[in-house]
Design a protein around this motif. Sequence first.
Motif, mmCIF file in Angstrom:
data_model
loop_
_atom_site.group_PDB
_atom_site.id
_atom_site.type_symbol
_atom_site.label_atom_id
_atom_site.label_comp_id
_atom_site.label_asym_id
_atom_site.label_seq_id
_atom_site.Cartn_x
_atom_site.Cartn_y
_atom_site.Cartn_z
ATOM 1 N N LEU A 47 62.154 67.137 -56.787
ATOM 2 C CA LEU A 47 62.619 66.619 -58.066
ATOM 3 C C LEU A 47 63.054 65.159 -57.965
ATOM 4 C CD1 LEU A 47 64.870 69.547 -59.366
ATOM 5 C CD2 LEU A 47 62.462 69.100 -59.869
ATOM 6 N N VAL A 48 62.693 64.387 -58.985
ATOM 7 C CA VAL A 48 63.207 63.031 -59.155
ATOM 8 C C VAL A 48 64.237 63.089 -60.278
ATOM 9 C CG1 VAL A 48 62.654 60.661 -59.795
ATOM 10 C CG2 VAL A 48 61.061 61.966 -58.374
ATOM 11 N N ILE A 49 65.488 62.873 -59.920
ATOM 12 C CA ILE A 49 66.604 62.987 -60.871
ATOM 13 C C ILE A 49 67.087 61.585 -61.212
ATOM 14 C CG2 ILE A 49 68.890 63.980 -61.275
ATOM 15 C CD1 ILE A 49 68.081 65.883 -58.785
ATOM 16 N N GLY A 50 66.990 61.214 -62.475
ATOM 17 C CA GLY A 50 67.416 59.895 -62.921
ATOM 18 C C GLY A 50 68.928 59.813 -62.968
ATOM 19 N N HIS A 51 69.524 59.239 -61.935
ATOM 20 C CA HIS A 51 70.973 59.205 -61.759
ATOM 21 C C HIS A 51 71.616 58.280 -62.792
ATOM 22 C CE1 HIS A 51 74.669 57.915 -59.373
ATOM 23 N NE2 HIS A 51 74.811 59.221 -59.501
ATOM 24 N N ARG A 52 72.320 58.875 -63.746
ATOM 25 C CA ARG A 52 72.898 58.134 -64.865
ATOM 26 C C ARG A 52 71.800 57.416 -65.672
ATOM 27 N NH1 ARG A 52 77.887 55.369 -61.376
ATOM 28 N NH2 ARG A 52 78.099 57.123 -59.929
ATOM 29 N N HIS A 56 69.992 68.842 -53.360
ATOM 30 C CA HIS A 56 69.686 67.606 -54.093
ATOM 31 C C HIS A 56 70.720 66.542 -53.721
ATOM 32 C CE1 HIS A 56 68.062 70.512 -57.405
ATOM 33 N NE2 HIS A 56 67.185 70.349 -56.437
ATOM 34 N N PRO A 57 70.510 65.764 -52.667
ATOM 35 C CA PRO A 57 71.494 64.769 -52.249
ATOM 36 C C PRO A 57 71.551 63.555 -53.169
ATOM 37 C CG PRO A 57 69.561 64.637 -50.855
ATOM 38 C CD PRO A 57 69.361 65.826 -51.744
ATOM 39 N N TYR A 58 72.664 62.850 -53.115
ATOM 40 C CA TYR A 58 72.901 61.627 -53.894
ATOM 41 C C TYR A 58 73.436 60.535 -52.972
ATOM 42 C CZ TYR A 58 77.900 62.760 -53.692
ATOM 43 O OH TYR A 58 79.182 63.029 -53.248
ATOM 44 N N THR A 59 73.320 59.254 -53.326
ATOM 45 C CA THR A 59 72.542 58.622 -54.376
ATOM 46 C C THR A 59 71.611 57.622 -53.693
ATOM 47 O OG1 THR A 59 74.404 58.746 -55.928
ATOM 48 C CG2 THR A 59 72.601 57.260 -56.495
ATOM 49 N N PHE A 60 70.379 57.526 -54.162
ATOM 50 C CA PHE A 60 69.386 56.633 -53.576
ATOM 51 C C PHE A 60 69.235 55.418 -54.482
ATOM 52 C CE2 PHE A 60 68.862 60.735 -51.783
ATOM 53 C CZ PHE A 60 68.549 60.496 -50.455
ATOM 54 N N ARG A 61 69.618 54.254 -53.932
ATOM 55 C CA ARG A 61 69.660 53.018 -54.702
ATOM 56 C C ARG A 61 68.757 51.980 -54.035
ATOM 57 N NH1 ARG A 61 75.645 54.628 -55.254
ATOM 58 N NH2 ARG A 61 75.829 55.016 -57.499
ATOM 59 N N LYS A 83 61.316 64.632 -45.564
ATOM 60 C CA LYS A 83 60.946 65.239 -44.274
ATOM 61 C C LYS A 83 62.039 66.170 -43.772
ATOM 62 C CE LYS A 83 58.009 61.367 -42.845
ATOM 63 N NZ LYS A 83 57.865 60.206 -41.917
ATOM 64 N N ALA A 84 63.291 65.862 -44.142
ATOM 65 C CA ALA A 84 64.414 66.721 -43.738
ATOM 66 C C ALA A 84 64.477 67.999 -44.567
ATOM 67 C CB ALA A 84 65.727 65.952 -43.865
ATOM 68 N N GLY A 85 63.659 68.070 -45.635
ATOM 69 C CA GLY A 85 63.543 69.320 -46.380
ATOM 70 C C GLY A 85 64.292 69.396 -47.687
ATOM 71 N N VAL A 86 64.828 68.274 -48.184
ATOM 72 C CA VAL A 86 65.576 68.353 -49.442
ATOM 73 C C VAL A 86 64.621 68.677 -50.592
ATOM 74 C CG1 VAL A 86 67.262 66.699 -48.566
ATOM 75 C CG2 VAL A 86 65.406 65.894 -50.054
ATOM 76 N N ASP A 87 65.178 69.216 -51.657
ATOM 77 C CA ASP A 87 64.377 69.678 -52.800
ATOM 78 C C ASP A 87 64.345 68.692 -53.958
ATOM 79 O OD1 ASP A 87 63.916 72.526 -51.795
ATOM 80 O OD2 ASP A 87 66.098 72.354 -51.709
ATOM 81 N N GLY A 88 65.084 67.612 -53.836
ATOM 82 C CA GLY A 88 65.114 66.605 -54.885
ATOM 83 C C GLY A 88 66.114 65.534 -54.518
ATOM 84 N N VAL A 89 66.071 64.409 -55.235
ATOM 85 C CA VAL A 89 66.985 63.305 -54.948
ATOM 86 C C VAL A 89 67.513 62.715 -56.244
ATOM 87 C CG1 VAL A 89 66.028 62.659 -52.701
ATOM 88 C CG2 VAL A 89 65.018 61.701 -54.784
ATOM 89 N N PHE A 90 68.770 62.303 -56.213
ATOM 90 C CA PHE A 90 69.349 61.516 -57.288
ATOM 91 C C PHE A 90 69.046 60.046 -56.995
ATOM 92 C CE2 PHE A 90 71.874 65.352 -57.564
ATOM 93 C CZ PHE A 90 72.156 65.476 -58.921
ATOM 94 N N THR A 91 68.304 59.410 -57.856
ATOM 95 C CA THR A 91 67.957 58.013 -57.647
ATOM 96 C C THR A 91 68.298 57.174 -58.868
ATOM 97 O OG1 THR A 91 66.142 56.463 -57.257
ATOM 98 C CG2 THR A 91 65.570 58.542 -58.315
ATOM 99 N N ASP A 92 68.774 55.946 -58.608
ATOM 100 C CA ASP A 92 69.070 55.017 -59.700
ATOM 101 C C ASP A 92 67.809 54.380 -60.260
ATOM 102 O OD1 ASP A 92 71.697 55.583 -59.211
ATOM 103 O OD2 ASP A 92 72.293 53.555 -58.627
ATOM 104 N N ASP A 93 66.682 54.577 -59.581
ATOM 105 C CA ASP A 93 65.417 53.985 -60.043
ATOM 106 C C ASP A 93 64.321 55.047 -59.963
ATOM 107 O OD1 ASP A 93 63.083 52.462 -60.482
ATOM 108 O OD2 ASP A 93 64.053 50.669 -59.682
ATOM 109 N N PRO A 94 64.167 55.846 -61.022
ATOM 110 C CA PRO A 94 63.191 56.946 -60.976
ATOM 111 C C PRO A 94 61.754 56.502 -60.742
ATOM 112 C CG PRO A 94 64.741 57.287 -62.767
ATOM 113 C CD PRO A 94 64.994 55.903 -62.248
ATOM 114 N N ALA A 95 61.384 55.285 -61.142
ATOM 115 C CA ALA A 95 60.020 54.821 -60.883
ATOM 116 C C ALA A 95 59.757 54.728 -59.384
ATOM 117 C CB ALA A 95 59.781 53.465 -61.547
ATOM 118 N N ILE A 96 60.739 54.231 -58.636
ATOM 119 C CA ILE A 96 60.603 54.182 -57.176
ATOM 120 C C ILE A 96 60.640 55.590 -56.604
ATOM 121 C CG2 ILE A 96 61.682 53.382 -55.042
ATOM 122 C CD1 ILE A 96 62.632 50.920 -56.520
ATOM 123 N N GLY A 97 61.500 56.437 -57.157
ATOM 124 C CA GLY A 97 61.537 57.831 -56.714
ATOM 125 C C GLY A 97 60.206 58.526 -56.913
#
Length: 378
Positions: A38-43, A313-318, A351-365
């Motif tokens: 999952l790509v989660i649009g953080h805020r 779903h770890p946070y936050t990727f900026r 690669k570590a196996g997460v199911d999604g990420v909270f990212t401040d830039d969904p296009a990059i995600g």
Amino acid sequence: MLKKAVICLSLLSLVGCNDDNNDQTNSKQPNYELPKILVIGHRGASALRPEHTLASYQKAVEDGADFIEPDLVSTKDGVLVARHENEISGTTNVAELPEFANRKKTKVIDGVSIEGWFTEDFTLNELQQLKARERIPQYRPENTKYNDLYPVPTLEQIIELADAHYKKTGKIVGLYIETKHPTYFQNQNLAMEDRLLQTLSKYKYSRDIAPIYLQSFEVSNLKYLKQQLDLHKSLKHAQLIQLYDEQSAQPADYVAKQISTTYGDMATAQGLKEVASYANGVGPWKVYVFKDASMTETTSFVKDAHQVGLKVHPYTFRPENNFLAESLKCSSKADERCESGSIKEMQLYFKAGVDGVFTDDPAIGRKAVQSYLNTTAQ
């Protein structure tokens, strides 16, 4: 109409209180399978627009987010609005408005003394006289050109935005909603949980169409939400996420109840097993996933969570250099965007196996997910 509204409020019904402009049929959720990662649009797309504005959510939706993430706080009159914190001097122009100068206060929020202006001291009408501003202009100077353009949105407006996008494009975008400081707001007689469920049940989009995640750094309100969801069944597709702060910290409701459990305790195999009794997934601060800052060796967190059926779903990727590990930075300029480094960082977590990420830039995600899936498919 008034009689119907009174009945709905008195029963706290999650089933029959839809507004008259919405489809009130008990339609089934569409046959929609969530993406593998999952790509989660953080805020929203907060790297590109001031966070928690309709413009930020709209940009996230346009840039391919699977979910958009509103953080919710309450107004004085009990309306749920999107702000990362109930103290709003850093994210609005409130400090510059003389008519609200006397609202400045010092309050203790979750044990921390904070001076500023607080959403619970404003009615919705007053709050919407304010305009949003970039929270971290030192790292996102480009976002300041959008200062003072957008009001503080309500949860209802965010649902309506996602629904409009669905009707226009056919793309379902989920809602990943956090209740901020729930114990504090409960103590102010502004508990958010029932209002949240009522609002989600009001709209066909959030009731029957969109996937829903409800998240919190506290525990008691997640257990309450699970109880309500199990009881009413009208939002049976909604899932719950336990958020994790730093390991030595404690959930605010545990502090209030003098329970000694820390987030570190909740991150052990046994702790995760207990979390799985009321939640469907976990949202850890991303340092939980790796043993070292260079991200060369994983902890057992993801494996242990998956072992008990929890999504991760770890946070936050900026994307700015300031937020990247030294090995991933594009330069020493803290405010420079580093797309390649951000993609590499997210892919280490994939690669570590997460199911999604909270990212401040969904296009990059989205680029990170697509290139990773293309590579692993070869």
